[in-house]
Write a protein that holds these residues in place. Structure first.
Motif, PDB file in Angstrom:
ATOM      1  N   ASN A 190       0.804  -1.053   0.004  1.00  0.00           N
ATOM      2  CA  ASN A 190       0.013   0.008  -0.203  1.00  0.00           C
ATOM      3  C   ASN A 190       0.936   1.286   0.187  1.00  0.00           C
ATOM      4  OD1 ASN A 190      -2.393   1.560   0.320  1.00  0.00           O
ATOM      5  ND2 ASN A 190      -1.911   1.849   2.293  1.00  0.00           N
ATOM      6  N   VAL A 191       0.822   2.027  -0.767  1.00  0.00           N
ATOM      7  CA  VAL A 191       1.579   3.441  -0.983  1.00  0.00           C
ATOM      8  C   VAL A 191       0.535   4.599  -0.754  1.00  0.00           C
ATOM      9  CG1 VAL A 191       3.040   4.718  -2.428  1.00  0.00           C
ATOM     10  CG2 VAL A 191       3.121   2.198  -2.575  1.00  0.00           C
ATOM     11  N   GLU A 192       0.986   5.291   0.052  1.00  0.00           N
ATOM     12  CA  GLU A 192       0.305   6.569   0.465  1.00  0.00           C
ATOM     13  C   GLU A 192       1.264   7.784   0.118  1.00  0.00           C
ATOM     14  OE1 GLU A 192      -2.500   5.061   4.050  1.00  0.00           O
ATOM     15  OE2 GLU A 192      -1.162   6.707   4.268  1.00  0.00           O
ATOM     16  N   GLN A 193       0.476   8.921  -0.648  1.00  0.00           N
ATOM     17  CA  GLN A 193       1.195   9.804  -1.210  1.00  0.00           C
ATOM     18  C   GLN A 193       0.659  11.203  -0.622  1.00  0.00           C
ATOM     19  OE1 GLN A 193       1.888   9.792  -5.481  1.00  0.00           O
ATOM     20  NE2 GLN A 193       2.607  11.951  -5.575  1.00  0.00           N
ATOM     21  N   HIS A 194       1.582  12.141  -0.239  1.00  0.00           N
ATOM     22  CA  HIS A 194       1.151  13.403   0.310  1.00  0.00           C
ATOM     23  C   HIS A 194       2.142  14.597  -0.112  1.00  0.00           C
ATOM     24  CE1 HIS A 194      -1.914  11.540   2.840  1.00  0.00           C
ATOM     25  NE2 HIS A 194      -0.996  10.652   3.236  1.00  0.00           N
ATOM     26  N   PRO A 195       1.661  15.716  -0.282  1.00  0.00           N
ATOM     27  CA  PRO A 195       0.123  16.235  -0.199  1.00  0.00           C
ATOM     28  C   PRO A 195      -0.591  15.891  -1.698  1.00  0.00           C
ATOM     29  CG  PRO A 195       1.537  17.999  -0.892  1.00  0.00           C
ATOM     30  CD  PRO A 195       2.434  16.874  -0.672  1.00  0.00           C
ATOM     31  N   SER A 196      -1.871  16.072  -1.964  1.00  0.00           N
ATOM     32  CA  SER A 196      -2.361  15.773  -3.041  1.00  0.00           C
ATOM     33  C   SER A 196      -2.375  16.888  -3.879  1.00  0.00           C
ATOM     34  CB  SER A 196      -3.912  15.378  -2.938  1.00  0.00           C
ATOM     35  OG  SER A 196      -4.518  16.485  -2.238  1.00  0.00           O
ATOM     36  N   THR A 197      -2.434  18.221  -3.462  1.00  0.00           N
ATOM     37  CA  THR A 197      -2.000  19.392  -4.343  1.00  0.00           C
ATOM     38  C   THR A 197      -0.806  20.128  -3.646  1.00  0.00           C
ATOM     39  OG1 THR A 197      -3.715  20.601  -3.332  1.00  0.00           O
ATOM     40  CG2 THR A 197      -4.230  19.436  -5.199  1.00  0.00           C
ATOM     41  N   LEU A 198      -0.086  20.889  -4.458  1.00  0.00           N
ATOM     42  CA  LEU A 198       1.112  21.623  -3.936  1.00  0.00           C
ATOM     43  C   LEU A 198       1.111  22.927  -4.722  1.00  0.00           C
ATOM     44  CD1 LEU A 198       3.655  21.927  -1.799  1.00  0.00           C
ATOM     45  CD2 LEU A 198       4.669  20.290  -3.126  1.00  0.00           C
TER      46      LEU A 198
ATOM     47  N   LYS B 242       6.246  13.463  -0.586  1.00  0.00           N
ATOM     48  CA  LYS B 242       6.529  12.356   0.233  1.00  0.00           C
ATOM     49  C   LYS B 242       5.478  11.152   0.352  1.00  0.00           C
ATOM     50  CE  LYS B 242       8.142  15.044   4.152  1.00  0.00           C
ATOM     51  NZ  LYS B 242       7.757  15.422   5.427  1.00  0.00           N
ATOM     52  N   CYS B 243       5.849   9.891   0.159  1.00  0.00           N
ATOM     53  CA  CYS B 243       5.269   8.695   0.077  1.00  0.00           C
ATOM     54  C   CYS B 243       5.667   7.671   1.343  1.00  0.00           C
ATOM     55  CB  CYS B 243       5.351   7.931  -1.304  1.00  0.00           C
ATOM     56  SG  CYS B 243       4.791   8.840  -2.713  1.00  0.00           S
TER      57      CYS B 243
ATOM     58  N   THR C 291      13.915   2.259   7.215  1.00  0.00           N
ATOM     59  CA  THR C 291      13.354   1.736   8.549  1.00  0.00           C
ATOM     60  C   THR C 291      11.993   2.420   8.498  1.00  0.00           C
ATOM     61  OG1 THR C 291      15.796   1.936   9.391  1.00  0.00           O
ATOM     62  CG2 THR C 291      13.766   2.161  10.928  1.00  0.00           C
ATOM     63  N   ALA C 292      11.784   3.722   8.338  1.00  0.00           N
ATOM     64  CA  ALA C 292      10.463   4.318   8.410  1.00  0.00           C
ATOM     65  C   ALA C 292       9.539   4.075   7.280  1.00  0.00           C
ATOM     66  CB  ALA C 292      10.760   5.618   8.356  1.00  0.00           C
ATOM     67  N   LYS C 293      10.044   3.296   6.081  1.00  0.00           N
ATOM     68  CA  LYS C 293       9.258   3.005   5.039  1.00  0.00           C
ATOM     69  C   LYS C 293       8.592   4.239   4.332  1.00  0.00           C
ATOM     70  CE  LYS C 293       7.389  -0.383   6.969  1.00  0.00           C
ATOM     71  NZ  LYS C 293       6.439  -1.937   7.446  1.00  0.00           N
ATOM     72  N   HIS C 294       9.725   5.278   4.041  1.00  0.00           N
ATOM     73  CA  HIS C 294       9.135   6.458   3.622  1.00  0.00           C
ATOM     74  C   HIS C 294      10.016   7.014   2.549  1.00  0.00           C
ATOM     75  CE1 HIS C 294      10.880   9.579   5.785  1.00  0.00           C
ATOM     76  NE2 HIS C 294      10.469   8.976   6.963  1.00  0.00           N
ATOM     77  N   PHE C 295       9.598   7.351   1.276  1.00  0.00           N
ATOM     78  CA  PHE C 295      10.738   8.153   0.299  1.00  0.00           C
ATOM     79  C   PHE C 295      10.049   9.334  -0.067  1.00  0.00           C
ATOM     80  CE2 PHE C 295       8.593   6.445  -3.609  1.00  0.00           C
ATOM     81  CZ  PHE C 295       7.694   5.711  -3.028  1.00  0.00           C
TER      82      PHE C 295
ATOM     83  N   ALA D 278       3.100  19.752 -12.790  1.00  0.00           N
ATOM     84  CA  ALA D 278       2.557  18.354 -13.469  1.00  0.00           C
ATOM     85  C   ALA D 278       1.786  17.700 -12.280  1.00  0.00           C
ATOM     86  CB  ALA D 278       3.659  17.904 -14.176  1.00  0.00           C
ATOM     87  N   VAL D 279       1.634  16.559 -12.792  1.00  0.00           N
ATOM     88  CA  VAL D 279       1.207  15.375 -11.663  1.00  0.00           C
ATOM     89  C   VAL D 279       2.395  14.603 -11.401  1.00  0.00           C
ATOM     90  CG1 VAL D 279      -0.564  13.627 -10.812  1.00  0.00           C
ATOM     91  CG2 VAL D 279      -1.362  15.690 -12.043  1.00  0.00           C
ATOM     92  N   TYR D 280       2.890  14.235 -10.199  1.00  0.00           N
ATOM     93  CA  TYR D 280       3.860  13.252  -9.805  1.00  0.00           C
ATOM     94  C   TYR D 280       3.295  12.307  -9.180  1.00  0.00           C
ATOM     95  CZ  TYR D 280       6.849  17.266 -11.296  1.00  0.00           C
ATOM     96  OH  TYR D 280       7.559  18.068 -11.843  1.00  0.00           O
ATOM     97  N   PHE D 281       3.856  10.951  -9.655  1.00  0.00           N
ATOM     98  CA  PHE D 281       3.270   9.827  -9.002  1.00  0.00           C
ATOM     99  C   PHE D 281       4.596   9.157  -8.376  1.00  0.00           C
ATOM    100  CE2 PHE D 281      -1.091   9.433 -10.223  1.00  0.00           C
ATOM    101  CZ  PHE D 281      -1.297  10.121 -11.221  1.00  0.00           C
ATOM    102  N   CYS D 282       4.401   8.455  -7.239  1.00  0.00           N
ATOM    103  CA  CYS D 282       5.461   7.547  -6.730  1.00  0.00           C
ATOM    104  C   CYS D 282       5.005   6.453  -6.676  1.00  0.00           C
ATOM    105  CB  CYS D 282       5.723   7.828  -5.149  1.00  0.00           C
ATOM    106  SG  CYS D 282       4.527   7.881  -3.947  1.00  0.00           S
ATOM    107  N   ALA D 283       5.768   5.194  -6.775  1.00  0.00           N
ATOM    108  CA  ALA D 283       5.609   3.919  -6.936  1.00  0.00           C
ATOM    109  C   ALA D 283       6.403   3.066  -6.038  1.00  0.00           C
ATOM    110  CB  ALA D 283       5.420   3.410  -8.328  1.00  0.00           C
TER     111      ALA D 283
END
Lengths: 112, 112
Positions: free
Chosen positions: B3-11, B22-23, B69-73, B86-91
């Motif tokens: 499960n990947v969560e991404q923030h913020p939705s707009t910047l 951040k993801c 360790t924190a499982k974020h990038f 643009a719109v940016y996606f992490c994966a």
């Protein structure tokens, strides 16, 4: 450079029609993918294929099927289009495991 | 599954400022983390990626950091320009057959 092409940029279809979306890649990649992209939901995997004539269901396969008769071509089929399949459809290809995915320009499908 | 969560939705940032997206991911076995940029009407394009054996990677004005360790990038864009809008996606991927798990996307607006 990797090139992934999709047969149409825009499509308008009627409910109940059979719809074919085609994707071609020129890098001899083993893996190919179909995603749909909807606002706020990101990219969701419909189907993927890791070899000719092989296919695996993704997260949202209902209402879709796929065909991969040749390595370079991966087709997405909507057997009976419905309005809730109105979306942007993205095709991608990738080489060996953990290699990145390269996307086509997308097909924006409107089902009336 | 992953499960990947991404923030913020707009910047929204002023030209010349920095932007950070951040993801977080849930599966510690994930080992490859690409970032994509999607401009209006186009398919996602890879802009930078990082593997789990590396903590940071830079490419000109773009950098990605990974904390296993924190499982974020995170994606860092310095000296932002209007064309960064643009719109940016992490994966994230576990590497098995290249199945990617995407974040929901961040719409970046760089104001001139």
């Amino acid at each position: 450079d990797v090139k992934v092409t999709q047969s149409s940029r825009y499509l308008v279809k009627r409910t109940g029609e059979k719809v074919f979306l085609e994707c071609v890649q020129d890098m001899d990649h083993e893996n190919m993918f179909w995603y749909r992209q909807d606002p706020g939901l990101g990219l969701r995997l419909i189907y993927f294929s890791y070899d000719v004539k092989m296919k695996e269901k993704g997260d949202i396969p209902e209402g879709y099927s796929v065909s991969r008769e040749k390595k370079e071509r991966f087709s997405l089929i909507l057997e009976s289009a419905s309005t809730n399949q109105t979306s942007m459809y993205l095709c991608a290809s990738a080489g060996t495991v953990s290699e990145t995915q390269y996307f086509g320009p997308g097909t924006r499908l409107l089902v009336l | 599954g992953e499960n990947v969560e991404q923030h913020p939705s707009t910047l929204s940032v002023q030209e010349g400022d920095s932007a950070v997206i951040k993801c977080t991911y849930s599966d510690s076995a994930s080992n490859y983390f690409p970032w994509y940029k999607q401009e209006l009407g186009k398919g996602p394009q890879l802009i930078i990626d990082i593997r789990s054996n590396v903590g940071e990677k830079k490419d000109q004005r773009i950098a990605v950091t990974l904390n296993k360790t924190a499982k974020h990038f995170s994606l860092h864009i310095t000296e932002t320009q209007p064309e960064d809008s643009a719109v940016y996606f992490c994966a994230a991927t576990l590497g098995n057959f290249n199945k990617f798990y995407f974040g929901s996307g961040t719409k970046l607006n760089v104001k001139p």
